[in-house]
Write a protein that holds these residues in place. Structure first.
Motif, mmCIF file in Angstrom:
data_model
loop_
_atom_site.group_PDB
_atom_site.id
_atom_site.type_symbol
_atom_site.label_atom_id
_atom_site.label_comp_id
_atom_site.label_asym_id
_atom_site.label_seq_id
_atom_site.Cartn_x
_atom_site.Cartn_y
_atom_site.Cartn_z
ATOM 1 N N HIS A 122 20.301 -37.433 -28.036
ATOM 2 C CA HIS A 122 20.127 -36.332 -28.983
ATOM 3 C C HIS A 122 20.066 -36.844 -30.419
ATOM 4 C CE1 HIS A 122 24.432 -35.995 -30.092
ATOM 5 N NE2 HIS A 122 24.759 -35.860 -28.816
ATOM 6 N N TYR B 159 16.454 -37.726 -30.787
ATOM 7 C CA TYR B 159 15.689 -36.468 -30.908
ATOM 8 C C TYR B 159 15.692 -35.980 -32.354
ATOM 9 C CZ TYR B 159 15.338 -31.347 -31.066
ATOM 10 O OH TYR B 159 15.033 -30.054 -31.414
ATOM 11 N N ARG C 180 12.572 -35.480 -34.974
ATOM 12 C CA ARG C 180 12.285 -34.198 -35.618
ATOM 13 C C ARG C 180 12.234 -34.371 -37.139
ATOM 14 N NH1 ARG C 180 10.230 -29.884 -34.406
ATOM 15 N NH2 ARG C 180 11.845 -28.355 -34.836
ATOM 16 N N ILE D 253 12.329 -29.801 -25.700
ATOM 17 C CA ILE D 253 13.490 -30.417 -25.043
ATOM 18 C C ILE D 253 13.937 -29.636 -23.816
ATOM 19 C CG2 ILE D 253 14.397 -31.570 -27.085
ATOM 20 C CD1 ILE D 253 16.352 -29.217 -27.420
ATOM 21 N N THR E 161 19.475 -26.203 -19.428
ATOM 22 C CA THR E 161 18.532 -25.744 -20.434
ATOM 23 C C THR E 161 18.614 -24.230 -20.553
ATOM 24 O OG1 THR E 161 17.031 -27.543 -19.781
ATOM 25 C CG2 THR E 161 16.109 -25.805 -21.167
ATOM 26 N N LEU F 224 8.803 -24.910 -28.313
ATOM 27 C CA LEU F 224 10.099 -25.168 -28.948
ATOM 28 C C LEU F 224 11.047 -23.977 -28.873
ATOM 29 C CD1 LEU F 224 9.038 -27.163 -32.160
ATOM 30 C CD2 LEU F 224 9.322 -27.980 -29.817
ATOM 31 N N SER G 232 13.477 -23.627 -26.581
ATOM 32 C CA SER G 232 14.530 -23.996 -25.637
ATOM 33 C C SER G 232 15.604 -24.780 -26.366
ATOM 34 C CB SER G 232 13.974 -24.825 -24.473
ATOM 35 O OG SER G 232 13.438 -26.055 -24.925
ATOM 36 N N VAL G 233 16.827 -24.715 -25.817
ATOM 37 C CA VAL G 233 17.939 -25.504 -26.348
ATOM 38 C C VAL G 233 18.648 -26.195 -25.189
ATOM 39 C CG1 VAL G 233 18.328 -24.073 -28.385
ATOM 40 C CG2 VAL G 233 19.543 -23.538 -26.258
ATOM 41 N N TYR H 189 22.201 -28.084 -28.622
ATOM 42 C CA TYR H 189 21.290 -28.906 -29.405
ATOM 43 C C TYR H 189 19.894 -28.297 -29.369
ATOM 44 C CZ TYR H 189 25.118 -32.165 -28.559
ATOM 45 O OH TYR H 189 26.361 -32.736 -28.459
ATOM 46 N N GLY H 190 19.200 -28.407 -30.493
ATOM 47 C CA GLY H 190 17.845 -27.884 -30.577
ATOM 48 C C GLY H 190 17.573 -27.300 -31.939
#
Length: 427
Positions: free
Chosen positions: A292, A295, A299, A307, A330, A349, A351-352, A365-366
């Motif tokens: 993460h 990630y 970003r 993700i 997810t 985009l 989703s977390v 996270y996201g």
């Protein structure tokens, strides 16, 4: 679960931003009924959007038919908190603190769906049968799932077949963990209509890889064509199959080194050859931490990085090494539970990644706005959702054990999770 969630029902829980909506708070039991005709004081706190003169507001609302009712427009995309008090001769009686969330239209039109798209059965290196895995997924609150055994696509169809005559609301999709020959990179084919692993056995496979290597030309230093080309080819085939190609656990430490070398990982992100990145998986905490962190760095570079989070479970009873089943998953914000909507929502985009390890607080996270919403849902919505799923999951297990009456119990449960979900959204 907070006492207010046990004792009261707030509806709707999710409302559109900046549009007048009526909120109803109802006591569910004899010990916490709201009295008709009584005025209750409500102290209202907008959580994110307020000015110095508007940090809180106090108003009164009357109970009607056992419900406290008030109407207002809720500013912006944020959580709203209501502290309800009843004045008494001997002071104030606190009724409770209640919360709702207002959303901009793009999110308001979507619904939250929990799922796991990377799990194994005893047809590869897992412990349980495909149908057992599916039933266990419902039991822990999943709305969708895919079995992804190593090198094998057929086992993912088995739970779909096992429950084809049962009244089951869990969405079960095909899948597999794809291993291009001679390559170290692991890939998940989520939802594809055919097996990519089986294509490796075709006579023309190597010729296609050779042609692709020639077409790619000279690659950057540290990138081996014989490693990169088969991975690129596999992702392309997954998309041809209508699936989502997931890059799996690159920071998993195996044989004393990361599963994917750093130059290869950087290049795959640069070229954006995959559809989604496994930001959390069935690996140790340290490895997930690196994924993460990587990630967020990508970003920050302006990369669009869809993700997913997965358990990579090998036992639904968490008897495997890391015990992530049900604890890492997810959360997809999608218009529907259909495969094409889930895949497109992840790509867009929406989703977390959720991580709830035993004895620890949740971590999400996201994208920032989705993380805020997800944390609200984890507190105010998911506990009730999961309780309904738990009941269905137990009946699914009874069904595959052949217990008499299990089919009828599933029929009685059918649709209850969807009805609950829709009841929490404003009409």
């Amino acid at each position: 679960m907070r006492l207010e969630q046990e004792y009261f029902q707030v509806s709707p829980l999710i409302v559109p931003s900046d549009i007048e909506t009526t909120i109803k708070i109802k006591g569910l039991y004899e010990h916490n009924q709201l009295e008709d005709g009584v005025l209750y004081d409500v102290i209202y706190y907008p959580k994110a959007f307020w000015s110095d003169g508007y940090r809180k507001e106090k108003f009164s609302a009357a109970a009607q038919n056992g419900e406290l009712i008030f109407t207002r427009a809720f500013t912006g995309e944020q959580e709203h908190v209501f502290h309800v008090i009843r004045a008494q001769d001997d002071g104030e009686k606190v009724i409770g603190t209640f919360c709702i969330y207002s959303l901009q239209d793009d999110l308001f039109q979507r619904r939250p769906y929990k799922g796991d798209v990377h799990m194994h059965s005893h047809y590869s290196d897992g412990l349980e049968s495909p149908a057992f895995v599916a039933a266990s997924c419902r039991k822990v609150g999943f709305d969708f799932m895919a079995l992804t055994d190593h090198h094998r696509y057929a086992p993912s169809l088995m739970p779909i077949d096992a429950f084809q005559d049962a009244a089951v609301d869990l969405a079960m999709f095909p899948g597999e963990e794809v291993h291009p020959p001679g390559c170290y990179t692991h890939i998940v084919n989520f939802g594809g209509e055919f097996s990519v692993n089986e294509l490796f056995h075709r006579k023309d496979y190597q010729a296609e890889i050779d042609a692709l290597i020639k077409r790619l030309g000279k690659l950057p230093a540290g990138i081996e064509a014989k490693q990169y080309a088969p991975v690129l080819w596999a992702f392309e085939k997954i998309r041809e199959a209508g699936g989502l190609g997931v890059l799996c656990h690159p920071h998993w430490v195996t044989d004393r080194r990361y599963n994917v070398p750093q130059p290869m990982l950087e290049y795959m992100f640069q070229q954006e050859i995959f559809d989604a990145f496994e930001i959390l998986g069935g690996v140790p905490v340290e490895d997930n931490n690196l994924q993460h962190a990587f990630y967020y760095e990508q970003r920050a570079k302006g990369k669009k990085v869809p993700i997913v989070a997965v358990s990579d479970s090998h036992s639904c009873l968490n008897t495997d090494e890391f015990g992530h089943f049900g604890n890492i998953y997810t959360l997809v914000f999608s218009p529907t539970l259909r495969l094409e909507d889930l895949i497109q929502s992840i790509k867009d985009l929406y989703s977390v990644a959720v991580e709830i390890m035993p004895g620890e607080l949740p971590r999400v996270y996201g994208p920032y706005r989705l993380v805020k919403l997800a944390r609200f849902l984890l507190r105010e919505y998911i506990p009730h959702h999961d309780a309904l799923c738990f009941e269905e999951g137990n009946h699914m297990l009874a069904y595959i054990r052949g217990e008499k009456g299990a089919q009828r119990k599933l029929e009685l449960c059918q649709g209850q999770v969807n009805r609950f979900r829709e009841s929490r959204w404003a009409k």
